[in-house]
Design an enzyme around this catalytic site. Structure first.
Site: not given
Length: 257
Positions: A69, A161, A165
């Site tokens: 995990d 997102y 990034k």
């Protein structure tokens, strides 16, 4: 069977996180085809990688699945330690694990934002730190993070997102700066749209717009990303660090005005 078109990584050990995903699996295959022994990470409850391990071994390679995990710092370190212990070294880390949900910014919650950051950025920090400790002791290695062209070209529904990034690209540059004197090169690969089964039916307009915009007139393939990662992990890239290698068929070259 090795692929003679790839740089040789014979004897190297590579850890690919997110190997249960489409891109991660493609990266792992290309490392195996370059001659590396590959540790295949998958998350608990995620897509198993036993079939991928079998495929790698069927082609004459070596693969070891490991579950972890990556939102748990201790599990990140345990994963890297297991990868290094397998064959006594770790030459390359490719961090491909991540999530990409689509959510309007207006409806996004703080928990949504934190989940994105923890899964896509904090996991990269923890795995890089753990890998760098191993690589420093053995005299060097390479770290490659899978970013995205959305790190510099945002898309609707991807505010968290795109921000994650962008952070990943800058984190890799900072890590390259600090770890370079230890013989560790750190880079990112930023893919464009990658083909997956059913995408033409699920998003026909998007696929048409992409292929019209991309100078190379097609979607990417997982092996395109894998080729870039193998190159960055090889001696052919021995003087490349702190770089974001865009793999998008040229779509970023398209004028936006």
């Amino acid at each position: 069977m090795t692929d003679p078109s790839l740089p040789r990584l014979t004897g190297a050990v590579a850890l690919v996180t997110g190997a249960g995903g489409l891109v991660g699996a493609g990266i792992a295959r290309r490392f195996a085809q370059a001659g590396a022994a590959v540790v295949l990470h998958h998350r608990p409850g995620g897509r198993p990688v036993a079939d991928l391990a079998d495929a790698v071994e069927a082609m004459g390679g070596a693969a070891r699945p490991v579950e972890a995990d990556l939102t748990d710092e201790r599990d990140c370190h345990r994963l890297v330690e297991a990868a290094a212990a397998w064959r006594g070294r770790l030459d390359a880390l490719v961090h491909s694990a991540g999530i990409q949900p689509v959510q309007d910014l207006t409806d996004m919650t703080t928990e949504d934002w934190r989940r994105m950051s923890d899964t896509n950025v904090t996991s990269a920090f923890c795995c890089t730190q753990a890998a760098a400790a191993v690589m420093s002791a053995q005299g060097g290695g390479t770290v490659t993070h899978i970013a995205s062209i959305e790190g510099s070209h945002p898309a609707p529904g991807h505010a968290h997102y795109s921000a994650a990034k962008a952070a990943l690209i800058m984190f890799a540059r900072a890590a390259a700066l600090e770890y370079g004197p230890r013989g560790i090169r750190v880079n990112t690969v930023s893919p464009g749209l990658i083909h997956r089964d059913g995408i033409d039916e699920a998003w026909p307009d998007g696929v048409r717009r992409w292929t019209r915009s991309a100078p190379l007139t097609r979607l990417g393939r997982p092996e395109d990303v894998g080729n870039a990662c193998v190159f960055l992990a090889s001696d052919a890239a021995a003087w490349i660090s702190g770089h974001d290698l865009v793999v998008d068929g040229g779509v970023s070259a398209r004028p936006t005005w």
